[in-house]
Write a protein that holds these residues in place. Structure first.
Motif, mmCIF file in Angstrom:
data_model
loop_
_atom_site.group_PDB
_atom_site.id
_atom_site.type_symbol
_atom_site.label_atom_id
_atom_site.label_comp_id
_atom_site.label_asym_id
_atom_site.label_seq_id
_atom_site.Cartn_x
_atom_site.Cartn_y
_atom_site.Cartn_z
ATOM 1 N N PRO A 38 0.801 -1.236 0.000
ATOM 2 C CA PRO A 38 0.000 0.000 0.000
ATOM 3 C C PRO A 38 0.832 1.284 0.000
ATOM 4 N N SER A 39 1.914 1.337 0.745
ATOM 5 C CA SER A 39 2.729 2.558 0.817
ATOM 6 C C SER A 39 3.910 2.533 -0.149
ATOM 7 N N GLY A 40 3.999 1.494 -0.953
ATOM 8 C CA GLY A 40 5.172 1.303 -1.801
ATOM 9 C C GLY A 40 5.449 2.392 -2.800
ATOM 10 N N GLU A 41 4.409 2.863 -3.460
ATOM 11 C CA GLU A 41 4.613 3.856 -4.513
ATOM 12 C C GLU A 41 5.188 5.166 -3.964
ATOM 13 N N ASP A 79 5.222 0.589 10.536
ATOM 14 C CA ASP A 79 4.947 2.036 10.433
ATOM 15 C C ASP A 79 5.274 2.591 9.038
ATOM 16 N N ASP A 80 5.486 1.704 8.063
ATOM 17 C CA ASP A 80 5.801 2.056 6.670
ATOM 18 C C ASP A 80 7.164 2.707 6.502
ATOM 19 N N THR A 81 8.083 2.422 7.415
ATOM 20 C CA THR A 81 9.471 2.844 7.225
ATOM 21 C C THR A 81 10.186 1.758 6.433
ATOM 22 N N LEU A 82 10.815 2.157 5.343
ATOM 23 C CA LEU A 82 11.580 1.235 4.510
ATOM 24 C C LEU A 82 13.026 1.228 4.991
ATOM 25 N N ARG A 83 13.556 0.042 5.244
ATOM 26 C CA ARG A 83 14.969 -0.116 5.583
ATOM 27 C C ARG A 83 15.651 -0.789 4.401
ATOM 28 N N ILE A 84 16.740 -0.184 3.958
ATOM 29 C CA ILE A 84 17.568 -0.746 2.899
ATOM 30 C C ILE A 84 18.926 -1.048 3.508
ATOM 31 N N GLY A 108 27.185 10.613 -3.357
ATOM 32 C CA GLY A 108 26.279 9.530 -2.999
ATOM 33 C C GLY A 108 25.894 9.516 -1.536
ATOM 34 N N LEU A 109 26.881 9.532 -0.652
ATOM 35 C CA LEU A 109 26.559 9.504 0.779
ATOM 36 C C LEU A 109 25.894 10.793 1.236
ATOM 37 N N LEU A 110 26.212 11.898 0.589
ATOM 38 C CA LEU A 110 25.533 13.153 0.906
ATOM 39 C C LEU A 110 24.030 13.029 0.591
ATOM 40 N N LEU A 111 23.712 12.403 -0.537
ATOM 41 C CA LEU A 111 22.308 12.170 -0.871
ATOM 42 C C LEU A 111 21.642 11.271 0.162
ATOM 43 N N VAL A 112 22.350 10.223 0.583
ATOM 44 C CA VAL A 112 21.803 9.323 1.600
ATOM 45 C C VAL A 112 21.553 10.103 2.887
ATOM 46 N N GLN A 113 22.517 10.902 3.302
ATOM 47 C CA GLN A 113 22.366 11.689 4.533
ATOM 48 C C GLN A 113 21.189 12.641 4.449
ATOM 49 N N GLU A 114 21.008 13.273 3.308
ATOM 50 C CA GLU A 114 19.959 14.284 3.168
ATOM 51 C C GLU A 114 18.563 13.697 2.970
ATOM 52 N N LEU A 115 18.458 12.549 2.306
ATOM 53 C CA LEU A 115 17.141 12.022 1.950
ATOM 54 C C LEU A 115 16.629 10.925 2.877
ATOM 55 N N ALA A 116 17.520 10.241 3.567
ATOM 56 C CA ALA A 116 17.095 9.188 4.492
ATOM 57 C C ALA A 116 16.724 9.809 5.836
ATOM 58 N N THR A 117 15.807 9.174 6.537
ATOM 59 C CA THR A 117 15.478 9.656 7.877
ATOM 60 C C THR A 117 16.570 9.262 8.863
ATOM 61 N N GLN A 118 17.280 8.168 8.581
ATOM 62 C CA GLN A 118 18.440 7.720 9.358
ATOM 63 C C GLN A 118 19.314 6.904 8.432
ATOM 64 N N TRP A 119 20.598 6.831 8.756
ATOM 65 C CA TRP A 119 21.480 5.928 8.030
ATOM 66 C C TRP A 119 22.683 5.622 8.898
ATOM 67 N N GLY A 120 23.391 4.574 8.562
ATOM 68 C CA GLY A 120 24.572 4.208 9.322
ATOM 69 C C GLY A 120 25.293 3.037 8.683
ATOM 70 N N CYS A 121 26.310 2.572 9.404
ATOM 71 C CA CYS A 121 27.131 1.467 8.931
ATOM 72 C C CYS A 121 27.440 0.565 10.113
ATOM 73 N N CYS A 134 19.938 2.394 5.490
ATOM 74 C CA CYS A 134 19.221 3.661 5.587
ATOM 75 C C CYS A 134 17.748 3.370 5.789
ATOM 76 N N HIS A 135 17.071 4.320 6.402
ATOM 77 C CA HIS A 135 15.626 4.260 6.608
ATOM 78 C C HIS A 135 14.989 5.377 5.794
ATOM 79 N N ILE A 136 13.883 5.039 5.167
ATOM 80 C CA ILE A 136 13.137 6.004 4.383
ATOM 81 C C ILE A 136 11.691 5.981 4.859
ATOM 82 N N SER A 137 11.179 7.147 5.158
ATOM 83 C CA SER A 137 9.772 7.293 5.524
ATOM 84 C C SER A 137 9.066 8.028 4.401
ATOM 85 N N SER A 138 7.754 8.027 4.454
ATOM 86 C CA SER A 138 7.010 8.744 3.405
ATOM 87 C C SER A 138 7.428 10.217 3.420
ATOM 88 N N PRO A 139 7.406 10.888 2.293
ATOM 89 C CA PRO A 139 7.839 12.294 2.252
ATOM 90 C C PRO A 139 7.141 13.176 3.268
#
Length: 144
Positions: A38-41, A79-84, A108-121, A134-139
């Motif tokens: 449902p939240s995929g798109e 909660d519809d948070t996508l983890r990659i 690349g990592l700058l984009l990850v930092q700016e667009l993900a709600t969280q990220w790490g290694c 990285c975690h991505i939530s709905s916009p």
């Protein structure tokens, strides 16, 4: 007899070779995983961009033998948070470097930092390599 409904999977994984076609394959795997949900798109545009960046980093920067595969994991939380997660055989953690205005790569990592709600290694279990996540939530949630 009642009809049985298969639950929608909330996780998908794949193994990819360390080659230039793998970011595209990772995006396709993500589309196959998210679009039935449902939240995929809503999560797909940022998800595709960030998985491309993480897989590209694993191909270009991981100092590992060419025959080592990259493992990619997608997980959608309740909660519809996508983890990659992108796993590779190199233990060296990625570092965020400022890119010059004229540089054609290095953001690349700058984009990850700016667009993900969280990220790490994190180190991988067993001591070989790492995974970058990285975690991505709905916009709408990301803007809040």
């Amino acid at each position: 007899m009642p009809e049985t409904v298969s639950p929608i999977p909330t996780e998908q994984t794949c193994w990819l070779p360390r080659q230039s076609k793998s970011p595209r394959a990772a995006r396709q795997e993500l589309r196959d995983f998210l679009l039935p949900l449902p939240s995929g798109e809503v999560l797909l545009p940022i998800g595709e961009l960030l998985v491309s960046e993480l897989v590209t980093n694993a191909i270009q920067h991981a100092r590992a033998p060419r025959d080592r595969l990259i493992f990619v994991r997608y997980h959608l939380a309740p909660d519809d948070t996508l983890r990659i997660e992108v796993h590779d055989a190199n233990s060296k953690e990625p570092t965020l470097h400022p890119a010059s205005a004229s540089a054609e790569t290095g953001r690349g990592l700058l984009l990850v930092q700016e667009l993900a709600t969280q990220w790490g290694c994190c180190p991988r279990k067993g001591g070989i390599g790492k995974f970058v996540w990285c975690h991505i939530s709905s916009p709408a949630e990301h803007a809040a």
